[in-house]
Design a protein around this motif. Structure first.
Motif, PDB file in Angstrom:
ATOM      1  N   GLY A  64       0.816  -1.257   0.066  1.00  0.00           N
ATOM      2  CA  GLY A  64       0.032  -0.063   0.050  1.00  0.00           C
ATOM      3  C   GLY A  64       0.868   1.164   0.072  1.00  0.00           C
ATOM      4  N   TRP A  65       0.253   2.283  -0.599  1.00  0.00           N
ATOM      5  CA  TRP A  65       1.264   3.716  -0.833  1.00  0.00           C
ATOM      6  C   TRP A  65       1.002   4.529   0.435  1.00  0.00           C
ATOM      7  N   LYS A  66       2.219   4.994   1.064  1.00  0.00           N
ATOM      8  CA  LYS A  66       2.094   5.549   2.164  1.00  0.00           C
ATOM      9  C   LYS A  66       2.811   6.805   1.987  1.00  0.00           C
ATOM     10  N   GLY A  67       2.677   7.444   0.747  1.00  0.00           N
ATOM     11  CA  GLY A  67       3.276   8.690   0.386  1.00  0.00           C
ATOM     12  C   GLY A  67       4.579   8.781  -0.273  1.00  0.00           C
ATOM     13  N   GLU A  68       5.037   7.533  -0.510  1.00  0.00           N
ATOM     14  CA  GLU A  68       6.521   7.720  -1.387  1.00  0.00           C
ATOM     15  C   GLU A  68       6.271   8.208  -2.772  1.00  0.00           C
ATOM     16  N   THR A  69       7.493   8.568  -3.209  1.00  0.00           N
ATOM     17  CA  THR A  69       7.469   9.462  -4.476  1.00  0.00           C
ATOM     18  C   THR A  69       8.104   8.808  -5.729  1.00  0.00           C
ATOM     19  N   LYS A  70       8.433   7.315  -5.241  1.00  0.00           N
ATOM     20  CA  LYS A  70       8.889   6.533  -6.375  1.00  0.00           C
ATOM     21  C   LYS A  70       8.697   5.081  -6.300  1.00  0.00           C
ATOM     22  N   GLY A  71       8.480   4.378  -7.491  1.00  0.00           N
ATOM     23  CA  GLY A  71       7.895   2.953  -6.993  1.00  0.00           C
ATOM     24  C   GLY A  71       6.508   2.798  -7.791  1.00  0.00           C
ATOM     25  N   VAL A  72       6.084   1.406  -7.317  1.00  0.00           N
ATOM     26  CA  VAL A  72       4.692   1.036  -7.855  1.00  0.00           C
ATOM     27  C   VAL A  72       3.892   0.551  -6.549  1.00  0.00           C
ATOM     28  N   LEU A 124      -2.182  -3.561 -18.346  1.00  0.00           N
ATOM     29  CA  LEU A 124      -1.452  -3.437 -17.101  1.00  0.00           C
ATOM     30  C   LEU A 124      -0.015  -3.071 -17.297  1.00  0.00           C
ATOM     31  N   TYR A 125       0.631  -3.607 -18.291  1.00  0.00           N
ATOM     32  CA  TYR A 125       1.898  -3.448 -18.653  1.00  0.00           C
ATOM     33  C   TYR A 125       2.074  -1.982 -19.314  1.00  0.00           C
ATOM     34  N   THR A 126       1.088  -1.659 -20.324  1.00  0.00           N
ATOM     35  CA  THR A 126       1.194  -0.255 -20.928  1.00  0.00           C
ATOM     36  C   THR A 126       1.088   0.748 -19.788  1.00  0.00           C
ATOM     37  N   GLY A 127       0.015   0.433 -18.990  1.00  0.00           N
ATOM     38  CA  GLY A 127      -0.413   1.512 -18.091  1.00  0.00           C
ATOM     39  C   GLY A 127       0.771   1.963 -17.169  1.00  0.00           C
ATOM     40  N   ILE A 128       1.644   0.656 -16.597  1.00  0.00           N
ATOM     41  CA  ILE A 128       2.458   1.017 -15.612  1.00  0.00           C
ATOM     42  C   ILE A 128       3.818   1.473 -16.198  1.00  0.00           C
ATOM     43  N   THR A 129       4.104   1.189 -17.630  1.00  0.00           N
ATOM     44  CA  THR A 129       5.247   1.934 -18.172  1.00  0.00           C
ATOM     45  C   THR A 129       5.075   3.328 -18.692  1.00  0.00           C
ATOM     46  N   ARG A 130       3.945   3.732 -18.372  1.00  0.00           N
ATOM     47  CA  ARG A 130       3.664   5.197 -18.620  1.00  0.00           C
ATOM     48  C   ARG A 130       4.218   6.066 -17.582  1.00  0.00           C
ATOM     49  N   GLY A 131       4.492   5.602 -16.454  1.00  0.00           N
ATOM     50  CA  GLY A 131       5.045   6.384 -15.285  1.00  0.00           C
ATOM     51  C   GLY A 131       6.621   6.195 -15.112  1.00  0.00           C
ATOM     52  N   ARG A 132       7.201   7.491 -15.033  1.00  0.00           N
ATOM     53  CA  ARG A 132       8.611   7.423 -15.010  1.00  0.00           C
ATOM     54  C   ARG A 132       9.173   7.440 -13.452  1.00  0.00           C
ATOM     55  N   GLU A 133       8.305   7.947 -12.325  1.00  0.00           N
ATOM     56  CA  GLU A 133       8.855   7.810 -11.246  1.00  0.00           C
ATOM     57  C   GLU A 133       7.906   7.136 -10.311  1.00  0.00           C
ATOM     58  N   LEU A 134       6.463   7.410 -10.378  1.00  0.00           N
ATOM     59  CA  LEU A 134       5.561   7.068  -9.398  1.00  0.00           C
ATOM     60  C   LEU A 134       4.338   6.131 -10.181  1.00  0.00           C
ATOM     61  N   VAL A 135       4.009   5.096  -9.769  1.00  0.00           N
ATOM     62  CA  VAL A 135       2.754   4.704 -10.260  1.00  0.00           C
ATOM     63  C   VAL A 135       1.733   4.094  -9.053  1.00  0.00           C
ATOM     64  N   LEU A 136       0.539   4.702  -9.064  1.00  0.00           N
ATOM     65  CA  LEU A 136      -0.270   4.170  -8.147  1.00  0.00           C
ATOM     66  C   LEU A 136      -1.619   3.430  -8.765  1.00  0.00           C
ATOM     67  N   LEU A 137      -1.593   1.889  -8.440  1.00  0.00           N
ATOM     68  CA  LEU A 137      -2.607   1.074  -8.979  1.00  0.00           C
ATOM     69  C   LEU A 137      -3.748   1.046  -7.966  1.00  0.00           C
ATOM     70  N   ASN A 138      -5.164   1.235  -8.740  1.00  0.00           N
ATOM     71  CA  ASN A 138      -6.177   1.054  -7.842  1.00  0.00           C
ATOM     72  C   ASN A 138      -6.963  -0.368  -8.528  1.00  0.00           C
ATOM     73  N   ALA A 139      -6.677  -1.476  -7.688  1.00  0.00           N
ATOM     74  CA  ALA A 139      -6.880  -2.758  -8.129  1.00  0.00           C
ATOM     75  C   ALA A 139      -8.001  -3.462  -7.012  1.00  0.00           C
ATOM     76  N   ALA A 140      -8.972  -4.138  -7.304  1.00  0.00           N
ATOM     77  CA  ALA A 140      -9.979  -4.779  -6.235  1.00  0.00           C
ATOM     78  C   ALA A 140      -9.221  -5.673  -5.308  1.00  0.00           C
ATOM     79  N   SER A 141      -8.177  -6.776  -5.840  1.00  0.00           N
ATOM     80  CA  SER A 141      -7.490  -7.581  -4.784  1.00  0.00           C
ATOM     81  C   SER A 141      -6.213  -7.846  -5.506  1.00  0.00           C
ATOM     82  N   HIS A 142      -5.327  -8.679  -5.067  1.00  0.00           N
ATOM     83  CA  HIS A 142      -4.332  -9.180  -5.639  1.00  0.00           C
ATOM     84  C   HIS A 142      -4.821 -10.354  -6.648  1.00  0.00           C
TER      85      HIS A 142
END
Length: 721
Positions: free
Chosen positions: A534-542, A684-702
């Motif tokens: 889960g995201w806690k304010g980080e500026t880099k990563g997924v 998913l792959y296309t969406g994630i590779t649009r991000g240069r520094e930070l990607v935040l994914l809103n998904a129902a579950s793993h």
């Protein structure tokens, strides 16, 4: 005009706000110059700018969503006006040298007979006497101008009248979609439009659903056919096949196997064998092995294949180094570019150097830009020139930075700019005296490098290749793990699948400053769902984000929100735009897709090559002044005016679909992976590779994430090289 009164006046349309199945909303002016908004609730008329209608209805006050007050007429009765003498004043005053006083003389002398007088050459001397009785030479010149203008206007009015009659015919046969009706008019435009439509009653099958097209087609057929068996009529059979082609193209396919075509025809209530047999007899069935190809798309694919084969068959004008010299050049390039190639990258470079048409395939973070940079360095040392291009502005900017060295800055251009420059070069070569010299010269020593080539659709490939001079070499770099192009085709993917022209990069090298984006993308590309925290304010990563975090998220200037479902995109665009509207912000309605204001991000939804606009091109509205809209597009130095013709191609871009995001990037990307079949591994792959520094994914579950990674996107084409 006062609210609460009956309205009965002519209204000339100045702006169409929207057209609906059961009417339209437009803004216009009365002969007295009063502005009024009309909400028309009938079906018989389709207003267009410049039309004049006799409008009857109830005048009332109406408040829009921004709490602004408008005078609005609710009308069910509206009749198109023919141009009468008392409405000719503004037209006459636009004719050179006429002016209001001379126009008034003509109106007073001829009244409602003015049109007939100005259409009769025998009355030229008489009209000249009315215009300027004491200045015969001046009167003769003005009369000649006036009669020429009137002849042009009469021709235009005849076409307008034909358009009105054409639209009425469509209304009578049950076509209630104004946009489809307008497109049909553009196909058939002319005084003989109705005759053309009767000759091709299933023309609507190219533009709308089969249910609508079949209803319209049968009604038109009944007007000219005496028989009752319309189900087997050749026009209906070919209309159904055209509808199938349209459906395939909308899905991105340019071909399908025979059982798929048969199934689609059967669903349309058509005898599939009879339709295919008839198409074969008239030469309208294009086969390639087991595939049935869409006719127009097949021609484009074959033309692209022909032009690519021609590139490969044309002798080069660059002296290519031998193996030993190339190794020395690679060493020199590594020192100049201050980098070290991996063995995989060096092997790719050695292969691509000698291919007239090369394909560099690799996932995110494998170092494709590094190979392109070194290849450019070596090509330039061999006295060649390199031109870089990418689909969208941000991708071009990123390529410029990645391919440049301190001693050799390299500017990458969008495909729109490249096509424009190639067209400019062709014009200059045809007429060097009157045409401007192009910014960049493409010649037989040019290497054209296209990054993100997997996002190029077949029409764009065709537009680019048909303008390339003989001898230009091409390198296509991209990633076949991403989504297919927005429009039909997948030429890059097909070339990768064929393999003979391909250099592969597989090892992930980039994990910029602790970012896990390349690693997560690599896992998804290979069929594994990454384990995200889960995201806690980080500026880099997924990271994963929940809906509450999404609602409180602050947009930055370098931000992109991508959603899978169209409804989600529309909802976000509406909410985000309303947050930024104030009474002081000027807004403007652009056709049916968007209401914009200064500061709004927008996206172009259709290719318009002559204006340098591409499907997926992002920009920001910088100014609205009446009818003028200025937009600063991603890769351009200055804002420019949005062409009026392209206004209907604009959508808000606070949120966009993943297809629209292809070719662009942002420092922060938010992915809303709505539950459903649209979310695939490629999505998913296309969406994630649009991000240069930070990607935040809103998904129902793993679990849902794992299911999406297992789900694949498919596309069928008839392209073969």
């Amino acid at each position: 005009m006062s609210a609460g009164f009956t309205f009965d006046s002519d209204v000339t349309v100045t702006r169409v706000v929207s057209t609906l199945e059961y009417g339209a909303i437009f803004v216009g002016e009365t002969p007295a110059g009063d502005k009024v908004r009309v909400r028309y609730l009938g079906r018989t008329e389709l207003p267009m700018v410049g039309d004049t209608f006799a409008v009857k209805g109830q005048l009332s006050n109406w408040t829009d969503k921004f709490q602004r007050l408008h005078r609005q007429v609710e009308s069910k009765v509206m009749k198109r006006r023919a141009v009468l003498g008392d409405l000719l004043g503004p037209f006459l005053q636009r004719v050179p040298n006429i002016g209001p006083q001379r126009a008034q003389r003509l109106m007073a002398n001829y009244g409602h007979d003015l049109i007939q007088a100005l259409s009769d050459p025998a009355k030229m001397d008489e009209v000249a006497g009315v215009l300027e009785p004491n200045k015969p030479a001046l009167a003769a010149r003005m009369t000649a101008q006036l009669f020429a203008a009137m002849a042009e206007k009469s021709a235009a009015d005849r076409v307008k009248l034909a358009e009105a009659e054409f639209l009425v015919v469509l209304e009578k046969v049950g076509l209630r979609e104004p946009r489809v009706a307008n497109r049909l008019w553009r196909f058939c435009a002319g005084v003989d439009a109705i005759e053309r439509l009767n000759n091709n009653p299933y023309l609507a099958a190219h533009l709308t659903t089969w249910r609508v097209a079949d209803r319209v087609g049968k009604l038109l057929l009944r007007k000219v056919e005496l028989g009752d068996d319309l189900d087997r009529h050749p026009s209906r059979l070919m209309g159904a096949l055209a509808s199938v082609w349209q459906e395939l193209l909308q899905e991105g396919d340019s071909a399908a196997i025979l059982p798929v075509v048969r199934e689609k025809l059967t669903k349309r209530g058509v005898d599939a064998d009879l339709a295919l047999q008839h198409a074969e007899q008239i030469g309208n069935l294009h086969r390639r092995g087991e595939l049935i190809r869409v006719p127009g798309a097949a021609w484009l694919e074959d033309e692209v294949a022909r032009m690519l084969r021609e590139i490969e068959a044309t002798p080069g004008h660059i002296i290519l180094p031998d193996e030993q010299s190339l190794d020395a050049l690679i060493d020199d390039a590594e020192r100049a570019c201050e980098l070290r190639l991996t063995g995989e990258q060096a092997d790719a470079l050695r292969k691509l150097m000698f291919l007239p048409l090369g394909v560099l395939q690799g996932g995110a973070g494998v170092g494709k830009t590094t190979v392109m940079k070194v290849l450019a360095y070596i090509w330039e040392r061999q006295c060649g020139n390199v031109v870089f291009g990418a689909l969208a502005g941000k991708a071009a900017l990123q390529l410029s930075r990645g391919a440049s060295t301190p001693d050799s800055p390299r500017l990458a251009h969008t495909l729109a700019r490249l096509i424009g420059m190639l067209a400019q070069q062709a014009a200059f070569e045809a007429d060097p005296v009157n045409q401007r010299r192009p910014e960049i010269e493409f010649n037989n020593k040019t290497l054209l490098v296209i990054d993100e080539a997997g996002m190029m659709d077949t029409p764009t490939f065709y537009q680019l290749l048909k303008l390339l001079p003989k001898g230009v070499r091409i390198l296509l770099a991209g990633d076949d793990g991403q989504l297919f192009p927005v429009a039909f085709g997948k030429i890059f993917h097909d070339l990768v699948e064929e393999r003979s022209r391909v250099a592969m990069l597989t090892k992930v090298l980039r994990q910029a400053e602790g970012s896990t984006i390349p690693l997560a993308a690599h896992q998804i590309r290979n069929g594994s769902a990454p384990v995200l925290t889960g995201w806690k304010g980080e500026t880099k990563g997924v990271f994963l984000v929940d809906s509450e975090q999404l609602d409180s998220l602050q947009r930055s200037d370098d931000f992109m929100l991508i959603a899978a479902r169209r409804q989600t995109v529309d909802s976000w665009n509406e909410c985000e735009s309303l947050k930024r509207r104030t009474d002081r912000v000027q807004i403007r309605r652009l056709g049916p897709l968007a209401t914009i204001a200064s500061g709004d991000p927008i996206i172009i939804t259709r290719n318009r090559y002559k204006y340098g606009l591409f499907n997926g091109l992002l920009g920001t509205v910088t100014n609205i002044d009446g009818e003028l809209v200025q937009v600063h597009f991603d890769d351009e130095k200055e804002p420019r005016e949005l062409p009026q013709e392209a206004e209907v191609d604009v959508e808000l871009a606070y949120a966009i679909t993943c297809h629209k995001a292809q070719g662009s990037s942002a420092a922060t990307v938010v992915l809303i992976a709505d539950d459903g079949m649209l979310v695939t591994r490629e999505w998913l792959y296309t969406g994630i590779t649009r991000g240069r520094e930070l990607v935040l994914l809103n998904a129902a579950s793993h679990q849902k994430l794992s299911e999406a990674v297992a789900r694949r996107a498919n596309r069928t084409t008839g392209f073969r090289l």
